[in-house]
Design a protein around this motif. Structure first.
Motif, PDB file in Angstrom:
ATOM      1  N   ASN A 107       0.758  -1.289  -0.019  1.00 13.70           N
ATOM      2  CA  ASN A 107      -0.079   0.091  -0.076  1.00 13.70           C
ATOM      3  C   ASN A 107       0.866   1.208   0.041  1.00 13.70           C
ATOM      4  O   ASN A 107       1.895   1.480   0.738  1.00 13.70           O
ATOM      5  N   TYR A 108       0.792   2.053  -0.873  1.00  9.69           N
ATOM      6  CA  TYR A 108       1.586   3.323  -1.044  1.00  9.69           C
ATOM      7  C   TYR A 108       0.672   4.515  -1.063  1.00  9.69           C
ATOM      8  O   TYR A 108      -0.538   4.325  -1.805  1.00  9.69           O
ATOM      9  N   TRP A 109       1.240   5.500  -0.798  1.00  2.38           N
ATOM     10  CA  TRP A 109       0.645   6.886  -0.715  1.00  2.38           C
ATOM     11  C   TRP A 109       1.461   8.074  -1.077  1.00  2.38           C
ATOM     12  O   TRP A 109       2.613   8.076  -0.927  1.00  2.38           O
ATOM     13  N   GLY A 110       0.863   8.980  -1.647  1.00  4.89           N
ATOM     14  CA  GLY A 110       1.479  10.105  -2.108  1.00  4.89           C
ATOM     15  C   GLY A 110       1.325  11.238  -0.821  1.00  4.89           C
ATOM     16  O   GLY A 110       0.782  10.963   0.162  1.00  4.89           O
ATOM     17  N   LYS A 111       1.975  12.280  -0.915  1.00  3.33           N
ATOM     18  CA  LYS A 111       1.894  13.164   0.117  1.00  3.33           C
ATOM     19  C   LYS A 111       0.684  14.104   0.151  1.00  3.33           C
ATOM     20  O   LYS A 111       0.484  14.921   1.104  1.00  3.33           O
ATOM     21  N   GLY A 112      -0.047  13.995  -0.889  1.00  6.88           N
ATOM     22  CA  GLY A 112      -1.509  14.754  -1.022  1.00  6.88           C
ATOM     23  C   GLY A 112      -1.396  16.239  -1.604  1.00  6.88           C
ATOM     24  O   GLY A 112      -0.165  16.821  -1.718  1.00  6.88           O
ATOM     25  N   THR A 113      -2.478  16.546  -1.910  1.00 13.28           N
ATOM     26  CA  THR A 113      -2.693  17.961  -2.707  1.00 13.28           C
ATOM     27  C   THR A 113      -3.696  18.643  -2.147  1.00 13.28           C
ATOM     28  O   THR A 113      -4.689  17.668  -1.928  1.00 13.28           O
ATOM     29  N   LEU A 114      -3.839  19.667  -1.579  1.00 14.53           N
ATOM     30  CA  LEU A 114      -4.896  20.463  -1.110  1.00 14.53           C
ATOM     31  C   LEU A 114      -5.983  20.841  -2.051  1.00 14.53           C
ATOM     32  O   LEU A 114      -5.488  21.759  -3.154  1.00 14.53           O
ATOM     33  N   VAL A 115      -7.379  20.683  -1.860  1.00 13.09           N
ATOM     34  CA  VAL A 115      -8.142  21.240  -2.686  1.00 13.09           C
ATOM     35  C   VAL A 115      -9.252  22.117  -1.751  1.00 13.09           C
ATOM     36  O   VAL A 115      -9.468  21.670  -0.634  1.00 13.09           O
ATOM     37  N   THR A 116      -9.400  23.126  -2.026  1.00 10.11           N
ATOM     38  CA  THR A 116     -10.081  24.123  -1.291  1.00 10.11           C
ATOM     39  C   THR A 116     -11.178  24.594  -2.206  1.00 10.11           C
ATOM     40  O   THR A 116     -11.132  25.316  -3.159  1.00 10.11           O
TER      41      THR A 116
END
Length: 119
Positions: A107-116
């Motif tokens: 299971n791998y994950w990215g660091k994320g990107t913020l959506v507002t």
């Protein structure tokens, strides 16, 4: 190891659209599921949408009909087209990849990107 890098997050007005992208690299198994999760402030991380390497898609009820997940297996990229955005869609969106390599599931994950989404 697999590396996932998200892009495309930002600020958008309610009712608008945004497209997220995820680029995967590394030792990627051909059979896998990629998906988008999001985490809103004070809430648990939840599955938004997923798609298998065979093209089977799954959506959270809250986004069905508004979001479209897609992937390009040749390029190892994942996209999420988000339309008719609502303030409730605000959160950090994470790219995820799951694959089974006997005897383990990876299971791998990215660091994320913020959506507002503003209203």
């Amino acid at each position: 190891q697999v590396q996932l890098v998200e892009s495309g997050g930002g600020l958008v007005q309610a009712g608008g659209s945004l497209r997220l992208s995820c680029a995967a690299s590394g030792s990627i198994e051909s059979a896998n599921t990629m998906g988008w999760y999001r985490q809103a402030p004070g809430k648990q991380r939840e599955l938004v949408a997923s798609v298998t390497s065979g093209g089977s898609r799954n959506y959270a009820d809250s986004v069905k009909g508004r979001f479209t997940i897609s992937r390009d297996n040749a390029k190892n990229t994942l996209s999420l087209q988000m339309n008719s955005l609502k303030s409730e869609d605000t959160g950090i969106y994470y790219c995820n990849l799951v694959s089974r390599v006997f005897p383990s599931t990876r299971n791998y994950w990215g660091k994320g990107t913020l959506v507002t989404v503003s209203s």
